[in-house]
Design an enzyme around this catalytic site. Structure first.
Site, PDB file in Angstrom:
ATOM      1  N   ARG A  64     -14.276   2.928  11.682  1.00  0.00           N
ATOM      2  CA  ARG A  64     -13.282   2.001  11.113  1.00  0.00           C
ATOM      3  C   ARG A  64     -13.954   0.685  10.722  1.00  0.00           C
ATOM      4  O   ARG A  64     -13.571   0.051   9.747  1.00  0.00           O
ATOM      5  CB  ARG A  64     -12.164   1.743  12.126  1.00  0.00           C
ATOM      6  N   THR A 109      -3.993  -1.807   8.216  1.00  0.00           N
ATOM      7  CA  THR A 109      -5.291  -1.616   7.568  1.00  0.00           C
ATOM      8  C   THR A 109      -6.417  -1.778   8.589  1.00  0.00           C
ATOM      9  O   THR A 109      -6.425  -2.722   9.377  1.00  0.00           O
ATOM     10  CB  THR A 109      -5.445  -2.649   6.428  1.00  0.00           C
ATOM     11  N   HIS A 121      -8.537  -0.944  18.411  1.00  0.00           N
ATOM     12  CA  HIS A 121      -8.259   0.369  17.828  1.00  0.00           C
ATOM     13  C   HIS A 121      -9.575   0.911  17.285  1.00  0.00           C
ATOM     14  O   HIS A 121      -9.858   0.870  16.100  1.00  0.00           O
ATOM     15  CB  HIS A 121      -7.231   0.202  16.705  1.00  0.00           C
ATOM     16  N   GLY A 176       0.864  -1.185   0.000  1.00  0.00           N
ATOM     17  CA  GLY A 176       0.000   0.000   0.000  1.00  0.00           C
ATOM     18  C   GLY A 176       0.894   1.227   0.000  1.00  0.00           C
ATOM     19  O   GLY A 176       1.591   1.495   0.979  1.00  0.00           O
ATOM     20  N   ALA A 177       0.896   1.939  -1.132  1.00  0.00           N
ATOM     21  CA  ALA A 177       1.767   3.120  -1.253  1.00  0.00           C
ATOM     22  C   ALA A 177       0.938   4.402  -1.157  1.00  0.00           C
ATOM     23  O   ALA A 177       1.222   5.392  -1.827  1.00  0.00           O
ATOM     24  CB  ALA A 177       2.539   3.062  -2.562  1.00  0.00           C
ATOM     25  N   GLY A 178      -0.098   4.351  -0.344  1.00  0.00           N
ATOM     26  CA  GLY A 178      -0.930   5.537  -0.138  1.00  0.00           C
ATOM     27  C   GLY A 178      -0.324   6.421   0.935  1.00  0.00           C
ATOM     28  O   GLY A 178       0.890   6.416   1.154  1.00  0.00           O
ATOM     29  N   ARG A 210      -1.075   9.451  21.027  1.00  0.00           N
ATOM     30  CA  ARG A 210      -2.111  10.497  21.008  1.00  0.00           C
ATOM     31  C   ARG A 210      -2.483  10.909  22.427  1.00  0.00           C
ATOM     32  O   ARG A 210      -2.630  12.098  22.732  1.00  0.00           O
ATOM     33  CB  ARG A 210      -3.337   9.971  20.256  1.00  0.00           C
ATOM     34  N   ASN A 225     -12.053  -4.056   2.979  1.00  0.00           N
ATOM     35  CA  ASN A 225     -10.644  -4.323   3.303  1.00  0.00           C
ATOM     36  C   ASN A 225     -10.361  -5.794   3.553  1.00  0.00           C
ATOM     37  O   ASN A 225      -9.230  -6.254   3.393  1.00  0.00           O
ATOM     38  CB  ASN A 225     -10.209  -3.457   4.492  1.00  0.00           C
ATOM     39  N   ARG A 231     -11.391   5.670   5.632  1.00  0.00           N
ATOM     40  CA  ARG A 231     -12.652   6.273   6.068  1.00  0.00           C
ATOM     41  C   ARG A 231     -12.852   7.641   5.423  1.00  0.00           C
ATOM     42  O   ARG A 231     -11.905   8.356   5.184  1.00  0.00           O
ATOM     43  CB  ARG A 231     -12.609   6.492   7.584  1.00  0.00           C
TER      44      ARG A 231
HETATM   45  N1  APR Z   1      -2.633  -4.419  -2.894  1.00  0.00           N
HETATM   46  C1  APR Z   1      -1.773  -3.390  -2.728  1.00  0.00           C
HETATM   47  N2  APR Z   1      -2.181  -2.119  -2.538  1.00  0.00           N
HETATM   48  C2  APR Z   1      -3.495  -1.891  -2.545  1.00  0.00           C
HETATM   49  C3  APR Z   1      -4.461  -2.917  -2.702  1.00  0.00           C
HETATM   50  C4  APR Z   1      -3.965  -4.229  -2.902  1.00  0.00           C
HETATM   51  N3  APR Z   1      -4.790  -5.262  -3.070  1.00  0.00           N
HETATM   52  N4  APR Z   1      -5.688  -2.371  -2.646  1.00  0.00           N
HETATM   53  C5  APR Z   1      -5.522  -1.047  -2.435  1.00  0.00           C
HETATM   54  N5  APR Z   1      -4.202  -0.765  -2.362  1.00  0.00           N
HETATM   55  C6  APR Z   1      -3.559   0.529  -2.159  1.00  0.00           C
HETATM   56  C7  APR Z   1      -4.226   1.667  -2.914  1.00  0.00           C
HETATM   57  O1  APR Z   1      -3.884   1.636  -4.286  1.00  0.00           O
HETATM   58  C8  APR Z   1      -3.681   2.880  -2.177  1.00  0.00           C
HETATM   59  O2  APR Z   1      -2.491   3.365  -2.788  1.00  0.00           O
HETATM   60  O3  APR Z   1      -3.643   0.941  -0.793  1.00  0.00           O
HETATM   61  C9  APR Z   1      -3.366   2.343  -0.778  1.00  0.00           C
HETATM   62  C10 APR Z   1      -4.193   2.988   0.322  1.00  0.00           C
HETATM   63  O4  APR Z   1      -3.787   4.298   0.429  1.00  0.00           O
HETATM   64  P1  APR Z   1      -4.727   5.489   0.933  1.00  0.00           P
HETATM   65  O5  APR Z   1      -6.006   5.446   0.189  1.00  0.00           O
HETATM   66  O6  APR Z   1      -3.913   6.741   0.900  1.00  0.00           O
HETATM   67  O7  APR Z   1      -5.043   5.061   2.423  1.00  0.00           O
HETATM   68  P2  APR Z   1      -4.151   5.327   3.746  1.00  0.00           P
HETATM   69  O8  APR Z   1      -4.504   6.631   4.335  1.00  0.00           O
HETATM   70  O9  APR Z   1      -2.734   5.031   3.426  1.00  0.00           O
HETATM   71  O10 APR Z   1      -4.735   4.206   4.730  1.00  0.00           O
HETATM   72  C11 APR Z   1      -4.534   2.825   4.469  1.00  0.00           C
HETATM   73  O11 APR Z   1      -4.410   2.289   6.799  1.00  0.00           O
HETATM   74  O12 APR Z   1      -4.769   3.587   8.688  1.00  0.00           O
HETATM   75  C12 APR Z   1      -5.325   2.644   7.811  1.00  0.00           C
HETATM   76  O13 APR Z   1      -7.712   3.143   7.860  1.00  0.00           O
HETATM   77  C13 APR Z   1      -6.537   3.196   7.079  1.00  0.00           C
HETATM   78  O14 APR Z   1      -7.242   1.066   6.237  1.00  0.00           O
HETATM   79  C14 APR Z   1      -6.601   2.271   5.896  1.00  0.00           C
HETATM   80  C15 APR Z   1      -5.120   1.995   5.597  1.00  0.00           C
END
Ligand code: APR
Length: 311
Positions: free
Chosen positions: A91, A122, A178, A12-14, A154, A98, A85
């Site tokens: 959550r 996640t 959490h 997950g590179a978000g 926090r 998820n 969210r």
């Molecule tokens: N495999 C790899 N990456 C994936 C997949 C998958 N099957 N499905 C989604 N992703 C990637 C998305 O492409 C996106 O880049 O996961 C990333 C999620 O990034 P954001 O939408 O920015 O979410 P983020 O704020 O990083 O949160 C991710 O962490 O804290 C928890 O509640 C939050 O469940 C969430 C998770």
């Protein structure tokens, strides 16, 4: 590349994943793989982080990929893949979406990095940790949820703001899931060893506890996006404890087998984190009220397990 480096994959590179990759890359002592399904996104972010190396003085490897092949034999895999969210959501609302994502990610970890430690981020993370634990069949020391480290940070931050004192002097503990049922423990929270009850009246402590429980919502409602600076710092803190074999006591979500009178569910408790992941689960004597709150929290996680049909 230094072959001594541990290999850490962030799935997950978000916001959380990329920020976490940045923080751990900057430590300089691990090689990082950033993995996402979105084409070229992890490659681009990894390149951006890599280019900060000459400025910050780290030269360990960081790559981005869309293929699990490149994650092979990771020592630690951090799962941040998933949907987030929107304001007003809990959550738990993320469960079904998820669940499918975490299932796929876990299968790939089992195939490519069967000896990896998994850090689950996640949400809803206690339930997602449970899912990864059941599917992977990894021993419980190798599946850990990131929750209490963040929730405790926090709690500490709010106490420091209230008292106008250094956050470094505060020792605090947050147990439980959490989510809305998390259990901050003011009784075991101190400032330089002095109980916070010596500094604050009960109603102020209660209001800080309440703000801690809703801290994620507070950020989300202000920014419109799920928090990621503090979550990524919490993950990096856990990575430090494992990679540096610190044997540090941190509150994490762990699979309980009778500890605290709870069996067969992930819930936040103090653990000793070291080279093997969870080296030990620390049982603290709780008051009947604290124990009841922890039980309620465990039950809430169990409800999500039922929806996932894990039992
Ligand atoms: N495999 C790899 N990456 C994936 C997949 C998958 N099957 N499905 C989604 N992703 C990637 C998305 O492409 C996106 O880049 O996961 C990333 C999620 O990034 P954001 O939408 O920015 O979410 P983020 O704020 O990083 O949160 C991710 O962490 O804290 C928890 O509640 C939050 O469940 C969430 C998770």
């Amino acid at each position: 590349m230094n072959n001594e480096h541990k290999k850490i994959t962030v799935v997950g590179a978000g916001n959380v994943g990329a920020s976490c990759a940045q923080r751990i890359a900057e430590r300089g002592y691990v090689d990082v793989v950033l993995m996402d399904i979105v084409e070229s996104l992890p490659q681009g972010k990894a390149l951006d982080i890599l280019q900060s190396g000459p400025l910050l003085g780290f030269s360990n490897s960081i790559i981005g990929t869309n293929s699990y092949q490149e994650t092979t034999n990771s020592d630690i895999t951090i799962i941040t893949a998933g949907v987030t969210r929107k304001p007003g959501m809990s959550r738990d609302d993320l469960l079904l979406a998820n669940m499918e994502i975490v299932k796929g990610v876990t299968d790939n970890i089992v195939n490519y990095s069967p000896d990896s430690i998994i850090i689950m981020v996640t949400n809803p993370l206690d339930a997602m940790a449970q899912l990864a634990f059941r599917l992977s069949r990894f021993p419980r020391n190798r599946v850990i949820g990131m929750s209490g480290v963040l929730d405790t940070a926090r709690f500490k931050a709010f106490i420091a703001m209230e008292l106008n004192i250094s956050v470094r002097d505060i020792q605090a503990l947050v147990l439980g899931g959490h989510g809305d049922t998390m259990v901050p423990i003011p009784r075991l929270t101190t400032v330089s060893g002095i109980p916070i009850a010596e500094f604050l009246p009960e109603e102020r402590i209660n209001s800080i506890v309440d703000r801690t429980i809703k801290a994620g919502d507070e950020v989300l409602s202000k920014t419109g996006i799920s928090a990621y600076y503090a979550p990524s710092a919490a993950i990096a803190r856990m990575v430090d404890a494992i990679v540096l074999n610190e044997n540090k006591i941190l509150p994490c979500s762990a699979y309980l087998e009778g500890e605290y009178g709870i069996n067969g569910v992930f819930v936040g408790v103090p653990v000793k984190l070291g080279r093997s992941g969870i080296e030990d689960i620390i049982e603290v004597k709780l008051t009947p009220q604290e124990s009841e709150a922890l039980m309620r929290s465990a039950e809430a996680v169990r409800e999500l397990d039922k929806i996932m049909k894990l039992d």
